[in-house]
Design a protein around this motif. Sequence first.
Motif, PDB file in Angstrom:
ATOM      1  N   VAL A   7      -0.351   6.210   5.659  1.00  0.00           N
ATOM      2  CA  VAL A   7      -1.542   5.712   6.337  1.00  0.00           C
ATOM      3  C   VAL A   7      -2.600   5.340   5.301  1.00  0.00           C
ATOM      4  N   VAL A   8      -3.224   4.192   5.497  1.00  0.00           N
ATOM      5  CA  VAL A   8      -4.368   3.775   4.693  1.00  0.00           C
ATOM      6  C   VAL A   8      -5.584   3.706   5.612  1.00  0.00           C
ATOM      7  N   ASN A  62      -6.441  -4.672  -5.642  1.00  0.00           N
ATOM      8  CA  ASN A  62      -6.130  -3.578  -6.567  1.00  0.00           C
ATOM      9  C   ASN A  62      -5.857  -2.274  -5.817  1.00  0.00           C
ATOM     10  N   PHE A  63      -6.646  -2.016  -4.774  1.00  0.00           N
ATOM     11  CA  PHE A  63      -6.458  -0.788  -3.998  1.00  0.00           C
ATOM     12  C   PHE A  63      -5.090  -0.783  -3.308  1.00  0.00           C
ATOM     13  N   VAL A  64      -4.749  -1.880  -2.645  1.00  0.00           N
ATOM     14  CA  VAL A  64      -3.475  -1.946  -1.931  1.00  0.00           C
ATOM     15  C   VAL A  64      -2.306  -1.880  -2.908  1.00  0.00           C
ATOM     16  N   GLU A  70       2.081   4.027  -5.514  1.00  0.00           N
ATOM     17  CA  GLU A  70       2.194   5.463  -5.262  1.00  0.00           C
ATOM     18  C   GLU A  70       3.168   5.797  -4.135  1.00  0.00           C
ATOM     19  N   ALA A  71       3.168   4.977  -3.083  1.00  0.00           N
ATOM     20  CA  ALA A  71       3.947   5.316  -1.876  1.00  0.00           C
ATOM     21  C   ALA A  71       5.039   4.316  -1.550  1.00  0.00           C
ATOM     22  N   GLY A  72       4.946   3.116  -2.088  1.00  0.00           N
ATOM     23  CA  GLY A  72       5.979   2.118  -1.858  1.00  0.00           C
ATOM     24  C   GLY A  72       5.850   1.338  -0.568  1.00  0.00           C
ATOM     25  N   PRO A 117       1.969  -8.491   4.645  1.00  0.00           N
ATOM     26  CA  PRO A 117       3.269  -9.004   4.195  1.00  0.00           C
ATOM     27  C   PRO A 117       4.346  -7.930   4.067  1.00  0.00           C
ATOM     28  N   SER A 118       3.970  -6.739   3.588  1.00  0.00           N
ATOM     29  CA  SER A 118       4.975  -5.677   3.452  1.00  0.00           C
ATOM     30  C   SER A 118       5.397  -5.150   4.817  1.00  0.00           C
TER      31      SER A 118
END
Length: 273
Positions: A7-8, A62-64, A70-72, A117-118
């Motif tokens: 979760v972001v 940069n954040f994303v 870190e999490a993929g 996109p991911s």
Amino acid sequence: MSKDKVVVITGASSGIGEASARLLAQNGFEVFGGVRNPQRANAIPGVRYGTVDVTDDASVANFVEWVFSEAGKIDILINNAGVSLVGPVENTSPSEALAVFDTNVFGPLRMIRAALPSMRAARSGLIINISSVLGFLPAPFMGIYASSKHALEGLSESLDHEIREFNVRVVLLEPTFTNTKLDVNAAQTAAPLGAYATQADATIKAVQAQIRTAPSALSVAEKILAAINGPYRMRQPAGGQATLLSRLRRFMPANAVDGSLRRTFGFGKRNAS
């Protein structure tokens, strides 16, 4: 649904964002909180903070990218960062309005463009946009804030049509006034109130009275958790009053809704049309 879900949350250092980050981490989600200054964020077990300014393209990218490193992946994006503005529409400068829209509308747009996109590639994802009851029921002296939430709701509904074939959906969470710093410390337009001073003062006092007895940020966080784990619904008013207002807007005659709103926001009979 929490197992291995990433979760972001933007605006995670206080209010709804902080309460949501804490509750989701407690329920087994891997949580990444986006904040302007991670050093000022309260440490929460299971929550990792990263720097993000949702009004800046490079900061969002940069954040994303950091979350992906870190999490993929990102399974759930919660666009919570927001700003408020109180004052007459006539007194609001274009630059003041632009600042509100840059955070409340273009901020979610930037985050969506970076994360979506991911999600499409994985054919799985959920985007929760934190709107407001003012996204469907405007209030006097909050015209620019209400406009930004109306815009976010339109963007969200259009986006949901576009992406559902990729098994990605959008939820609009619509809290009413909440006892948070955003509502308590809302910025005011710079121009003097002038002819609007008496009524604006009455309205601001009426709003502040509602905020003092308003639900806590945790109540909204619990609604976010329920939206993630429960059956899908696009529009989800957060709390009993928000649900009631949503139904009134849909089913009550327009004149009755108008009159009720004016009374709620401190307009006396002399102001009625």
